[in-house]
Each structure stands twice: as C-alpha cells, then as structure tokens.
Design an enzyme around this catalytic site. Structure first.
Site, PDB file in Angstrom:
ATOM      1  N   HIS A 224       0.812  -1.213   0.000  1.00  0.00           N
ATOM      2  CA  HIS A 224       0.000   0.000   0.000  1.00  0.00           C
ATOM      3  C   HIS A 224       0.847   1.266   0.000  1.00  0.00           C
ATOM      4  O   HIS A 224       0.580   2.182  -0.789  1.00  0.00           O
ATOM      5  CB  HIS A 224      -0.982   0.027   1.164  1.00  0.00           C
ATOM      6  CG  HIS A 224      -1.913   1.196   1.070  1.00  0.00           C
ATOM      7  ND1 HIS A 224      -2.950   1.236   0.170  1.00  0.00           N
ATOM      8  CD2 HIS A 224      -1.940   2.384   1.707  1.00  0.00           C
ATOM      9  CE1 HIS A 224      -3.582   2.395   0.258  1.00  0.00           C
ATOM     10  NE2 HIS A 224      -2.992   3.112   1.184  1.00  0.00           N
ATOM     11  N   TYR A 228       1.702   5.244  -2.478  1.00  0.00           N
ATOM     12  CA  TYR A 228       2.058   6.607  -2.094  1.00  0.00           C
ATOM     13  C   TYR A 228       3.477   6.973  -2.523  1.00  0.00           C
ATOM     14  O   TYR A 228       3.795   8.152  -2.700  1.00  0.00           O
ATOM     15  CB  TYR A 228       1.832   6.798  -0.592  1.00  0.00           C
ATOM     16  CG  TYR A 228       0.356   6.886  -0.306  1.00  0.00           C
ATOM     17  CD1 TYR A 228      -0.321   8.095  -0.410  1.00  0.00           C
ATOM     18  CD2 TYR A 228      -0.385   5.739  -0.036  1.00  0.00           C
ATOM     19  CE1 TYR A 228      -1.686   8.174  -0.223  1.00  0.00           C
ATOM     20  CE2 TYR A 228      -1.751   5.804   0.145  1.00  0.00           C
ATOM     21  CZ  TYR A 228      -2.396   7.030   0.052  1.00  0.00           C
ATOM     22  OH  TYR A 228      -3.751   7.089   0.211  1.00  0.00           O
ATOM     23  N   HIS A 375      -8.847   0.356 -11.213  1.00  0.00           N
ATOM     24  CA  HIS A 375      -8.502   1.341 -10.180  1.00  0.00           C
ATOM     25  C   HIS A 375      -7.024   1.700 -10.252  1.00  0.00           C
ATOM     26  O   HIS A 375      -6.654   2.883 -10.193  1.00  0.00           O
ATOM     27  CB  HIS A 375      -8.846   0.786  -8.802  1.00  0.00           C
ATOM     28  CG  HIS A 375      -8.296   1.605  -7.672  1.00  0.00           C
ATOM     29  ND1 HIS A 375      -8.757   2.872  -7.366  1.00  0.00           N
ATOM     30  CD2 HIS A 375      -7.289   1.356  -6.785  1.00  0.00           C
ATOM     31  CE1 HIS A 375      -8.084   3.359  -6.340  1.00  0.00           C
ATOM     32  NE2 HIS A 375      -7.190   2.460  -5.974  1.00  0.00           N
ATOM     33  N   ARG A 440     -10.166 -10.523 -12.308  1.00  0.00           N
ATOM     34  CA  ARG A 440      -8.859  -9.913 -12.533  1.00  0.00           C
ATOM     35  C   ARG A 440      -7.831 -11.024 -12.698  1.00  0.00           C
ATOM     36  O   ARG A 440      -8.056 -12.165 -12.301  1.00  0.00           O
ATOM     37  CB  ARG A 440      -8.485  -8.992 -11.358  1.00  0.00           C
ATOM     38  CG  ARG A 440      -7.968  -9.694 -10.108  1.00  0.00           C
ATOM     39  CD  ARG A 440      -8.030  -8.832  -8.875  1.00  0.00           C
ATOM     40  NE  ARG A 440      -6.794  -8.113  -8.605  1.00  0.00           N
ATOM     41  CZ  ARG A 440      -6.455  -7.657  -7.393  1.00  0.00           C
ATOM     42  NH1 ARG A 440      -7.235  -7.852  -6.355  1.00  0.00           N
ATOM     43  NH2 ARG A 440      -5.326  -6.996  -7.229  1.00  0.00           N
ATOM     44  N   ARG A 441      -6.730 -10.671 -13.338  1.00  0.00           N
ATOM     45  CA  ARG A 441      -5.599 -11.577 -13.539  1.00  0.00           C
ATOM     46  C   ARG A 441      -5.919 -12.737 -14.485  1.00  0.00           C
ATOM     47  O   ARG A 441      -5.165 -13.692 -14.565  1.00  0.00           O
ATOM     48  CB  ARG A 441      -5.083 -12.173 -12.216  1.00  0.00           C
ATOM     49  CG  ARG A 441      -4.790 -11.202 -11.096  1.00  0.00           C
ATOM     50  CD  ARG A 441      -4.120 -11.944  -9.945  1.00  0.00           C
ATOM     51  NE  ARG A 441      -3.872 -11.085  -8.803  1.00  0.00           N
ATOM     52  CZ  ARG A 441      -4.661 -11.025  -7.739  1.00  0.00           C
ATOM     53  NH1 ARG A 441      -5.746 -11.764  -7.670  1.00  0.00           N
ATOM     54  NH2 ARG A 441      -4.358 -10.228  -6.736  1.00  0.00           N
TER      55      ARG A 441
END
Length: 550
Positions: A224, A228, A375, A440-441
């Site tokens: 996570h 950032y 996303h 997904r994937r």
C-alpha cells in the site's frame, strides 16, 4: 549554498538523473507493449506468438511498469530536485547515488531475464505459493537495496543543508523528497523481510514450505505505501512546481508539509485493507486498519484545497471575475501545466475507487474482479504517469541543456491527450466489467460461463481499443523524449520551483523534527501490525508448497 545550484542542476547531477530517465523510457516502451498484447488476448481476437504465456506477459507488464519504471523515474526526479533546491551533491553523495543506480539496474536485468525465460510468471505481487526462480527474487532485493542507497544520498544532502542553515526551514521540495524516501525505506522493510527470510530460502530449496498468510501480510505492509511512493512525487509537482509554471504562488508552505507528514503517518499501517477477504487475520484488526486508511482522505482534501486555492489566486490576480472565471486564465496551451492538471482531475475518480476498495462490504463485491485493475490504471497509470510526463517535458531539456520548442510542446499536448483518451477507454471498461463479475488476472473470457463471458466481450474490446491508443501515446512520448534529450535546440529550460505567497504564515520549524514524525509513525505501525503478525506466526496453518502458474 552554491548559487548556481539555485539556477540550474549541476551537470554532474544532471547526468545522474538522466541515467535514471533513460531506463524509465525503455521500461515504458517494453511494459507498454506487454500491456497492449494483454488487451489483445483478452479481446478474444488474438493469440500470443512464439509460445509466450499470458501470465508471463502479465508479470512483465506489472513488474516493469509498476515497479521498475516508477522507481527509476522517481529516484531520478528526487535526485534532480534535491540537487536543485538543497545544493549540488558532494562527490561522496553522488557516488552513493551512482551505486544506487547500478544496483537498481543490475537487479532489474536479473528479474527481467527470469521473466523472459518464463521462470518468474508470478505477477507483480509475486504471491506465494506461486514460485519463481531464485534469481528473480535476488534481483528484486537488489532493486530495494539500491533504492536504500539512493535514499542515503538524499538524506546526507538534507543533513548537510540543515547544518549549513541552522534555524531555517528546509527547502520545501527537499523536505518532500525526504518524506517520500523515508516512507519508502520504512515500507520496503516488509517486502525485504519476506523475500530474504521466507521466499528466497523456499525458492532455493532450503525449506520445503512457506507461511502464505505471513508473506502476503508482509508484502501488503509494503504494497500500500508503494501507491504513495508513486503518488507523493506527483504531489510534489502539484504543490511546489505547477504554481511556478502558471506564474502563481504556493498557497501555503505549512499546509503542504503537514499533508506530507500525515501521508507518512497513514500510508504504512494500513496494508490489511488489501487483505479484507483473506483468512487468518482477526476482523477487528482489519477494521482498525480500514479506519486508518480512511484518514488518508484528510491530507488528500488538504491537497485539493491548496491546489485550487493557488489556481484561483492566480486567476484573480489576472482579473478573473465570478465563481469560475479563474479557470479561463490558466495556461491551457502549456503542456507542462495542462497534462499534470488532467492527472489531478483523474485522481478524483481514482480516490473514489480507493474508498470502495477499502470498504468492508463493497470490497467483497470488487476484490477479485478487474475493477481493481481499473482502479490501479486510474491512479498510477493516469494521475501519476500524466504528471510524470508533464515533468519530463521541462526536466529532460533542463538537464540536457536544451529547450522545449513550440513544436514539441504541441506534440506533448497531443501525447498527453491521447494518453487520457486511451486510459479512459481502458479504465472505465475495466471498472464496468468488474461490476459485472469479470475476473482480474485472467486471460480467459469463458471464466464464469459462456453467457456471462459474452456480456464482458464489449468491455474487453474497449480495453483493446484503449490499449492501442495508449501505445500510440507511448510512441509519441518516446519521440518527444529522444528529441528533448538529443535533438532539441540548445538553450536554458527553466527548472520551475514555486515561491510561497507573501501573505502565507511562516513555516514552523517543528516540521524538521524527524524524531517526532518517525516516532509517531513507529507507534502507529507497531500498534497496527504487532498482534496480527504474532497471530499469523503462532497460528499458522500447514505451509504451502510452491507451484508454477504457467
């Protein structure tokens, strides 16, 4: 401080930054091609040649773009920023930065070779029990260690500036660079720990099994804040560089620093919100970390307020009237501003999607769907990468002693707009397909039944269209990059560093109190992770053995 450093980055530091940017542009081209081929496969109209596996391609795309491309650009950008605002690197600092570059490059080559040999088709998260060749993990470890060495050069320059300027607030961009790298160094302890003490011994055959829950938790302790690490350099540009480009002033130096401090606090102890559907972790700790995740909204809203206050103040100074009159006064023909501004707007839906992902109930709906992929494309591939492109338009010619011509500015505008169109096709269709249950994937349209697969096909074709437009944009970016690095007319391209508005409050010296900020960060991390990690170790199920995905 060297006065020349205030005007132009020292050529020796410029060569260092450019070395990073050369790898960035190569990674962009390779990763972009891999992404284009992925969208063709998912459309159901294309089969990969030469025995290339879909998951091999998916791993290459994720690792090269999300890890390699971003890390090289960010490290090159931060070295340039610190050299510009805190002064030219000393020989020792520059040597450390070059060692960092060498470790990053060697590690990248090692990992890339294993992916190309189909010995590391484990996706960019490299989740156990998927197992790659040990060389892949050693390569990733070198990338992490290389970034630590580069961080040391930045910290040394910051410390040197503080000693030479006692009682003064550090330069804003240097302060932001230090926060970014401190967050990164703390976060990468998690991925380094799982690779060195779990995954690498397991891959080498020294141990037979691995604690999957523990390895995933250590990964997301890092995973996570990685988001950032991508985002904070973009914030640096939005806060402290864009105001100078438009001819305005930074609304508040203190507000900018406070938002970065809060992002340091709330970016690391929240990784469990990526594991809301995983067993073995007490739901109470997941809930606590979800609350900490939502606190990131505070510095995000502070950033939005500060940025639009800067834009409005500039517009008013140019005679703008009415509620949105300032909007017309912004320099829309300047690619250095317009392309990052589009990225800022893209971060609004990206942030809204993040709130969905971090919410207990809504996460159940979207977690294993292609919504998550959409996303990530809306945040890092849209908001962040557009900002990086905007930086490249002026930083590359500044470092190479050239200028951004009107022709290249126009081409840069086209490049950024085509990227925007392509990403809207790509990300929007991924979000919608995810809500319809698209996995997904996965490369296989048949997953979930023929009727449902048919429902997804229009969105998968839209992704292929978006991927094609994005690849055209990448070709344009490569052309602009080569021109600005080697062929543009010689000249002096400005390195824009914003100045604080005259009416702003003086910046408190407490922002340079690292014992306080790192102490609070440590307390939050210990609180959020100690008991979950103990629980995962003490109550571990039988270990999992490795297998190959493809």
């Amino acid at each position: 401080m060297n006065i020349q450093a205030k005007l132009k980055v020292d050529p020796r530091d410029g060569k260092l930054a450019m070395a990073h940017f050369y790898v960035f542009i190569v990674a962009l081209a390779i990763g972009g091609l891999a992404g284009l081929l992925q969208t063709f496969v998912r459309s159901g109209k294309f089969e990969l040649p030469f025995g290339i596996g879909y998951y091999q391609l998916l791993t290459l795309h994720g690792v090269v773009l999300a890890l390699v491309m971003t890390t090289f650009f960010i490290m090159g950008f931060l070295h340039a920023v610190v050299s510009k605002t805190a002064g030219t690197y000393t020989n020792r600092q520059r040597t450390l930065a070059w060692i960092s570059f060498a470790l990053l490059t060697i590690g990248t080559i090692m990992a890339a070779i294993m992916i190309l040999l189909n010995e590391a088709s484990v996706l960019y998260t490299f989740y156990a029990p998927l197992q790659a060749h040990a060389v892949f993990y050693i390569g990733l470890t070198l990338v992490v260690v290389g970034s630590w060495v580069g961080s040391a050069a930045v910290f040394m320059k910051y410390g040197e500036w503080r000693k030479a300027n006692p009682g003064q607030s550090s330069p804003l961009l240097t302060f932001m660079a230090v926060i970014t790298l401190m967050m990164w160094d703390i976060a990468t302890i998690g991925v380094a720990t799982t690779v060195l003490f779990q995954i690498l011994p397991w891959s080498l055959g020294l141990v037979e099994t691995i604690n999957v829950g523990l390895s995933r938790t250590l990964f997301w302790y890092f995973g996570h804040p990685l988001v950032y690490f991508w985002l904070l350099p973009a914030y640096m540009v939005w806060y402290a560089i864009i105001p100078k480009i438009i001819g305005g002033k930074i609304f508040s130096d203190s507000l900018a620093r406070l938002s970065f401090v809060l992002l340091l606090f709330f970016s690391i102890p929240v990784g469990l919100h990526h594991q809301l559907v995983e067993p073995g972790i007490d739901p109470a700790w997941k809930f606590i970390q979800v609350i900490l995740t939502f606190l990131v909204v505070i510095p995000s809203l502070m950033t939005a307020f500060s940025l639009f206050a800067t834009f409005e103040s500039y517009g008013r100074s140019k005679g703008a009237k009415g509620l949105f009159g300032w909007f017309k006064k912004l320099p829309w023909g300047d690619a250095r501003f317009t392309i990052p501004f589009i990225g800022m707007l893209g971060f609004i839906p990206g942030g809204a999607g993040g709130i969905v992902n971090a919410s207990h109930q809504m996460n159940q709906l979207v977690h294993n769907t292609i919504w998550i992929t959409g996303h990530f494309h809306m945040t890092v591939a849209f908001a962040v990468i557009l900002t990086f492109y905007g930086v490249a338009y002026w930083l590359i010619p500044h470092l190479t002693g050239r200028i951004l011509t009107k022709k290249m500015n126009k081409l840069a505008m086209i490049q950024g707009i085509t990227w925007t169109i392509g990403m809207l096709f790509m990300s929007s269709s991924m979000h919608i397909q995810g809500l319809l249950g698209g996995p997904r994937r996965s490369a296989f349209s048949e997953y979930g039944g023929a009727a449902q697969a048919a429902e997804w096909i229009p969105y998968q074709i839209a992704q292929a269209v978006g991927g094609s437009i994005l690849f055209i944009s990448i070709i344009l970016m490569v052309y602009v990059f080569i021109n600005l690095a080697f062929f543009a007319p010689k000249g002096e391209q400005e390195f824009p560093v914003g100045e604080v508005a005259k009416g702003a409050e003086k910046t408190p010296l407490v922002f340079d109190n690292w014992k306080l900020w790192l102490g609070i960060s440590a307390i939050l991390i210990v609180f959020a992770y100690t008991l979950p990690l103990i629980d995962l170790i003490q109550n571990a199920p039988p270990g999992s053995k490795g297998f190959k995905l493809w």
